[in-house]
Write a protein that holds these residues in place. Structure first.
Motif, short mmCIF file in Angstrom:
data_model
loop_
_atom_site.label_atom_id
_atom_site.label_comp_id
_atom_site.label_asym_id
_atom_site.label_seq_id
_atom_site.Cartn_x
_atom_site.Cartn_y
_atom_site.Cartn_z
N VAL A 175 0.85 -1.19 0.00
CA VAL A 175 0.00 0.00 0.00
C VAL A 175 0.89 1.24 0.00
CG1 VAL A 175 -1.86 1.24 1.16
CG2 VAL A 175 -1.78 -1.26 1.27
N VAL A 176 0.68 2.10 -0.98
CA VAL A 176 1.50 3.31 -1.14
C VAL A 176 0.59 4.53 -1.01
CG1 VAL A 176 3.12 4.55 -2.62
CG2 VAL A 176 3.01 2.04 -2.72
N PRO A 177 0.52 5.15 0.19
CA PRO A 177 -0.26 6.38 0.30
C PRO A 177 0.47 7.51 -0.42
CG PRO A 177 0.90 5.92 2.36
CD PRO A 177 1.16 4.76 1.45
N ALA A 178 -0.25 8.28 -1.20
CA ALA A 178 0.41 9.30 -2.03
C ALA A 178 -0.44 10.55 -2.13
CB ALA A 178 0.69 8.74 -3.42
N TRP A 179 0.15 11.68 -1.82
CA TRP A 179 -0.50 12.98 -1.98
C TRP A 179 0.42 13.90 -2.76
CZ3 TRP A 179 0.20 17.83 0.99
CH2 TRP A 179 -0.77 18.80 0.63
N ASN A 180 0.03 14.21 -3.98
CA ASN A 180 0.81 15.08 -4.86
C ASN A 180 2.25 14.58 -5.02
OD1 ASN A 180 -1.40 16.73 -5.27
ND2 ASN A 180 -0.80 18.21 -3.70
N GLU A 181 2.38 13.30 -5.38
CA GLU A 181 3.69 12.68 -5.57
C GLU A 181 3.90 12.28 -7.03
OE1 GLU A 181 6.14 12.50 -3.62
OE2 GLU A 181 5.41 12.62 -1.55
N GLU A 182 3.39 13.09 -7.94
CA GLU A 182 3.50 12.80 -9.37
C GLU A 182 4.94 12.55 -9.80
OE1 GLU A 182 3.02 15.31 -13.56
OE2 GLU A 182 2.13 16.08 -11.70
N ALA A 183 5.88 13.31 -9.25
CA ALA A 183 7.26 13.22 -9.70
C ALA A 183 7.99 11.98 -9.19
CB ALA A 183 8.03 14.47 -9.25
N ALA A 184 7.48 11.36 -8.13
CA ALA A 184 8.20 10.25 -7.50
C ALA A 184 7.49 8.91 -7.58
CB ALA A 184 8.48 10.58 -6.03
N VAL A 185 6.16 8.92 -7.63
CA VAL A 185 5.42 7.68 -7.41
C VAL A 185 5.65 6.63 -8.51
CG1 VAL A 185 3.28 8.44 -8.56
CG2 VAL A 185 3.18 6.76 -6.70
N GLY A 186 5.82 7.06 -9.76
CA GLY A 186 6.01 6.11 -10.84
C GLY A 186 7.24 5.24 -10.65
N GLU A 187 8.36 5.87 -10.34
CA GLU A 187 9.59 5.12 -10.12
C GLU A 187 9.50 4.25 -8.87
OE1 GLU A 187 13.12 3.44 -10.80
OE2 GLU A 187 12.00 4.75 -12.17
N THR A 188 8.81 4.74 -7.84
CA THR A 188 8.62 3.94 -6.63
C THR A 188 7.83 2.68 -6.94
OG1 THR A 188 8.71 5.87 -5.17
CG2 THR A 188 7.57 3.91 -4.33
N VAL A 189 6.76 2.80 -7.71
CA VAL A 189 5.95 1.63 -8.08
C VAL A 189 6.78 0.64 -8.89
CG1 VAL A 189 4.01 0.85 -9.51
CG2 VAL A 189 3.73 2.80 -7.97
N ARG A 190 7.53 1.13 -9.85
CA ARG A 190 8.34 0.23 -10.66
C ARG A 190 9.38 -0.50 -9.82
NH1 ARG A 190 7.13 4.27 -14.57
NH2 ARG A 190 8.74 5.68 -13.79
N GLU A 191 9.98 0.21 -8.86
CA GLU A 191 10.97 -0.44 -8.00
C GLU A 191 10.33 -1.50 -7.12
OE1 GLU A 191 14.65 0.79 -5.00
OE2 GLU A 191 13.10 2.27 -5.49
N ILE A 192 9.13 -1.24 -6.62
CA ILE A 192 8.42 -2.23 -5.81
C ILE A 192 8.12 -3.48 -6.63
CG2 ILE A 192 6.30 -2.74 -4.55
CD1 ILE A 192 6.16 0.24 -3.82
N LEU A 193 7.61 -3.28 -7.85
CA LEU A 193 7.27 -4.42 -8.70
C LEU A 193 8.51 -5.25 -9.05
CD1 LEU A 193 4.67 -2.69 -11.06
CD2 LEU A 193 4.21 -4.39 -9.28
N ASP A 194 9.65 -4.60 -9.20
CA ASP A 194 10.90 -5.33 -9.47
C ASP A 194 11.37 -6.09 -8.23
OD1 ASP A 194 11.01 -4.47 -12.08
OD2 ASP A 194 12.37 -2.80 -11.67
N SER A 195 11.20 -5.48 -7.05
CA SER A 195 11.73 -6.07 -5.82
C SER A 195 10.81 -7.14 -5.23
CB SER A 195 11.95 -4.98 -4.76
OG SER A 195 12.87 -4.01 -5.22
N VAL A 196 9.49 -6.96 -5.40
CA VAL A 196 8.52 -7.91 -4.83
C VAL A 196 7.55 -8.29 -5.95
CG1 VAL A 196 7.15 -8.36 -2.76
CG2 VAL A 196 8.67 -6.39 -2.80
N PRO A 197 8.00 -9.08 -6.92
CA PRO A 197 7.17 -9.35 -8.11
C PRO A 197 5.89 -10.12 -7.83
CG PRO A 197 9.15 -10.72 -8.09
CD PRO A 197 9.31 -9.71 -7.00
N ASN A 198 5.83 -10.84 -6.72
CA ASN A 198 4.64 -11.64 -6.41
C ASN A 198 3.58 -10.85 -5.65
OD1 ASN A 198 5.70 -13.95 -7.63
ND2 ASN A 198 6.81 -14.51 -5.77
N ALA A 199 3.87 -9.61 -5.30
CA ALA A 199 2.92 -8.78 -4.56
C ALA A 199 2.19 -7.84 -5.51
CB ALA A 199 3.65 -7.97 -3.49
N ASP A 200 1.00 -7.41 -5.09
CA ASP A 200 0.27 -6.38 -5.81
C ASP A 200 0.58 -5.03 -5.18
OD1 ASP A 200 -0.98 -8.18 -7.55
OD2 ASP A 200 -2.60 -8.55 -6.12
#
Length: 259
Positions: A12-37
């Motif tokens: 779960v990623v709470p985000a408020w006005n994080e347009e500049a950072a959230v995309g890379e954070t999501v991609r890093e999570i998906l790479d690090s924990v591929p079996n999680a949503d």
């Protein structure tokens, strides 16, 4: 890592006005924990946070107005319970939490209901000074006494919540300032949940500027003390139930982004 987590995990990623950072954070999570949503809770943002998260491949829950971290996380816990997840892990949208350490938190859920990623546990070089440091030390000592275990970083937002505590937080997770850290731990202990910690690194923000100043640190000290006092004297219905929360989720849309 002591053991592998075999259940279904939701990041779960709470985000408020994080347009500049959230995309890379999501991609890093998906790479690090591929079996999680990955569920990004867009907390009433006025920028393109939701669009950036969807484009990176996350599920997105869009709240109609800003609720704060506690409100966003409560929505995430409700989503996790309703969709049958066994654990939920909070990861900040700004990139300060290292997704590569998520499996360490999940692995510890075999021995506790809540696992804190502790910044002051002999790992990394994260430091705070002045009133903010004093507040953190006092909070950790008091909450260690309440939880009957040594906790060094009770204000960390990097946490894993197991299946037993998910319904509790889905209904009772505090939305007040610092409630998502201090008060939530008191609620968990009163409900019979166990808490532990693992060492974690703290990284610089990917974007934006952290808000630190002597005045804000002093205000933090006062508010932290008040939040702790409130948590200790407040009465909650804290029976841990394995049922789906009765309270409806705030009006929102959930979409899967395109990877």
């Amino acid at each position: 890592m002591s053991s592998e987590f075999l259940g279904r995990a939701l990041i779960v990623v709470p985000a408020w006005n994080e347009e500049a950072a959230v995309g890379e954070t999501v991609r890093e999570i998906l790479d690090s924990v591929p079996n999680a949503d990955v569920l990004v809770v867009d907390d009433g943002s006025t920028d393109l946070t939701a669009e950036a998260a969807k484009a990176a491949g996350a599920l997105v829950l869009e709240l109609p107005f800003n609720l704060g971290v506690g409100g966003a996380m409560r929505a995430g816990f409700r989503y996790a319970v309703r969709h049958g997840y066994d654990a939920a892990v909070q990861v900040d949208a700004d990139g300060q939490h290292n997704p590569a350490e998520v499996p360490d938190l999940l692995a510890k859920l075999h021995e506790a209901d809540i696992v804190i990623g502790a910044r002051f546990a002999e790992k990394g070089d994260y430091q705070v000074r002045g009133p903010r440091k004093w507040a953190m030390v006092v909070l950790s000592k008091v909450l260690s006494w309440v939880a009957k275990t040594r906790l060094t970083d009770t204000t960390s937002g990097f946490k894993a919540t197991g299946k037993r505590a998910l319904p509790l937080f889905a209904e009772n997770y505090p939305v007040e300032y610092l409630g998502d850290t201090i008060e939530s731990l008191v609620i968990a202990v009163r409900a019979g949940c166990t808490i532990t910690q693992v060492p974690a690194h703290m990284r610089p923000r990917r974007a934006g500027t952290p808000s630190h100043s002597p005045w804000k640190s002093t205000v933090y000290l006062g508010r932290a003390g008040f939040a702790l006092l409130l948590a200790l004297i407040r009465r909650w219905d804290v029976s841990v139930r394995a049922s789906t929360p009765r309270v409806p989720t705030p009006t929102a849309t959930v979409e899967r982004g395109a990877a």
